[in-house]
Design an enzyme around this catalytic site. Structure first.
Site, PDB file in Angstrom:
ATOM      1  N   TYR A  37      -5.524  18.869  -9.503  1.00  9.89           N
ATOM      2  CA  TYR A  37      -5.859  17.630  -8.795  1.00  9.89           C
ATOM      3  C   TYR A  37      -6.864  16.799  -9.590  1.00  9.89           C
ATOM      4  CZ  TYR A  37      -7.665  14.592  -5.088  1.00  9.89           C
ATOM      5  OH  TYR A  37      -8.065  13.494  -4.348  1.00  9.89           O
ATOM      6  N   SER A  58       1.132   6.968   5.781  1.00 10.54           N
ATOM      7  CA  SER A  58       1.496   7.679   7.006  1.00 10.54           C
ATOM      8  C   SER A  58       0.289   8.300   7.698  1.00 10.54           C
ATOM      9  CB  SER A  58       2.548   8.754   6.709  1.00 10.54           C
ATOM     10  OG  SER A  58       2.024   9.725   5.825  1.00 10.54           O
ATOM     11  N   SER A  59      -0.829   8.447   6.969  1.00 18.79           N
ATOM     12  CA  SER A  59      -2.021   9.065   7.555  1.00 18.79           C
ATOM     13  C   SER A  59      -3.240   8.713   6.719  1.00 18.79           C
ATOM     14  CB  SER A  59      -1.857  10.592   7.630  1.00 18.79           C
ATOM     15  OG  SER A  59      -1.759  11.139   6.325  1.00 18.79           O
ATOM     16  N   GLY A  60      -4.404   9.124   7.217  1.00 19.36           N
ATOM     17  CA  GLY A  60      -5.634   9.064   6.438  1.00 19.36           C
ATOM     18  C   GLY A  60      -6.061   7.687   5.977  1.00 19.36           C
ATOM     19  N   ILE A  61      -6.575   7.623   4.748  1.00 17.53           N
ATOM     20  CA  ILE A  61      -7.095   6.373   4.206  1.00 17.53           C
ATOM     21  C   ILE A  61      -5.999   5.311   4.126  1.00 17.53           C
ATOM     22  CG2 ILE A  61      -8.134   5.285   2.176  1.00 17.53           C
ATOM     23  CD1 ILE A  61      -9.515   7.927   1.563  1.00 17.53           C
ATOM     24  N   GLY A  62      -4.798   5.704   3.745  1.00 20.90           N
ATOM     25  CA  GLY A  62      -3.718   4.738   3.632  1.00 20.90           C
ATOM     26  C   GLY A  62      -3.396   4.078   4.947  1.00 20.90           C
ATOM     27  N   SER A  81     -10.890   9.416  -6.467  1.00 22.27           N
ATOM     28  CA  SER A  81     -11.652  10.464  -5.785  1.00 22.27           C
ATOM     29  C   SER A  81     -12.911  10.711  -6.593  1.00 22.27           C
ATOM     30  CB  SER A  81     -10.819  11.754  -5.726  1.00 22.27           C
ATOM     31  OG  SER A  81     -11.605  12.862  -5.329  1.00 22.27           O
ATOM     32  N   ILE A  98       0.861  -1.185   0.000  1.00 19.50           N
ATOM     33  CA  ILE A  98       0.000   0.000   0.000  1.00 19.50           C
ATOM     34  C   ILE A  98       0.896   1.235   0.000  1.00 19.50           C
ATOM     35  CG2 ILE A  98      -1.930   1.181   1.125  1.00 19.50           C
ATOM     36  CD1 ILE A  98      -2.498  -1.355   2.683  1.00 19.50           C
ATOM     37  N   GLY A 114       1.461   5.427   0.471  1.00 16.57           N
ATOM     38  CA  GLY A 114       0.898   6.573   1.174  1.00 16.57           C
ATOM     39  C   GLY A 114       0.182   6.219   2.456  1.00 16.57           C
TER      40      GLY A 114
END
Length: 293
Positions: free
Chosen positions: A166, A25-29, A153, A21, A23
């Protein structure tokens, strides 16, 4: 039968499915990494800076899955880093069964005022990084009959004001994966995109947005940007948690026959449906125009 671990000279443990996986370090990951380990997968949680792994490791310890989670460095914008990480994973564990493309970066602004640099930067992380990781993983995933799961997204379906760079990158990811999916299926690799809406995570904070500075630099677009910011901050008040947004990622990983496209909430399904049924573009334009007035 185990295969040699070329890094250590010992036999690699091939008994457990392995997922990489990006990314995390935070959030969804981060939430997805803990969830995949809870589901029994050997989870390789990657990030550009492993020194930022404290929150992830604390969450893994609280969930009792530290033994199934391993942190490695992977910078999606560096092909050498991508290849080295994936080669190391296969050497150590003997297999790669899935890749979850989650790493990404936001970009708020408009091209006339900001120039090309933010556009190129957003494409590098959000699009070319996804393509590079996918490309490097495919030989291993063909062997395991594995899966490519990409967190895109709702901004990859509906273009949103002041998110030109983005959304362009996320649109590109959606087109790439939609085109790749039938081709990958011929070699037994399944492709899925997961489309979150607003998520209450560090993804927004990580952009380090200085709203007054953005407004000061917006020139003739300042009134529209102020309206957009006010509307967006309100929308995040009802945002999903990272764990809620990560749940469909695990569904895509474990379901026997997951769909190509999964939204993470009823709101995201209704929002993207506006575009998918909007043959002349007027419904989307009428909706998003109201955000900047």
């Amino acid at each position: 039968m185990s295969t040699p671990n070329t890094a250590t000279g010992t036999a690699a443990d091939t008994s457990r499915h392995t997922v990489v996986i990006t990314g995390t370090s935070s959030g969804i990951g981060l939430a997805a990494a803990v969830a995949t380990a809870r589901a029994g997968w050997r989870t390789i949680a990657t990030m550009r800076d492993p020194l930022r792994a404290d929150a992830l490791m604390e969450a893994a310890a609280e969930a009792g899955v530290s033994d199934l989670l391993q942190v490695k460095r992977l910078d999606v914008t560096d092909p050498g880093s991508v290849a080295a990480c994936l080669d190391e994973v296969v050497a150590e564990h003997g297999r790669l069964d899935a890749v979850i493309n989650n790493a990404g970066a936001g970009a708020v602004g408009t091209v006339e005022q900001d120039g090309m640099a933010p556009v190129r930067a957003a494409m590098e992380v959000n699009y070319f990084g996804v393509v590079e990781v996918t490309r490097a993983a495919l030989p291993h995933l063909r062997t395991s009959k594995g899966r490519v799961i990409t967190v895109t997204s709702v901004g990859g379906v509906i273009g949103q004001p002041f998110n030109e760079a983005y959304c362009a990158a996320k649109f590109a990811v959606e087109g790439f994966m939609e085109s790749l999916a039938p081709v990958a299926a011929t070699v037994d690799v399944h492709v899925t995109v997961v489309e979150p809406g607003a998520v209450a995570s560090e993804f927004v904070a990580s952009q380090e947005l200085d709203i007054p500075a953005l407004l000061a630099a917006a020139g003739p677009y300042a009134p529209a940007l102020r309206a957009y910011v006010d509307r967006t901050l309100k929308s995040f008040a009802a945002a999903q948690t990272p764990a809620e947004a990560a749940a469909p990622v695990i569904e895509a990983l474990t379901a026997a026959h997951p769909p190509f496209r999964i939204q993470t909430s009823d709101w995201a399904r209704a929002f993207t449906a506006t575009k998918l049924a909007d043959t002349d573009g007027s419904a989307v334009q009428n909706m998003t125009a109201s955000w900047v007035r």
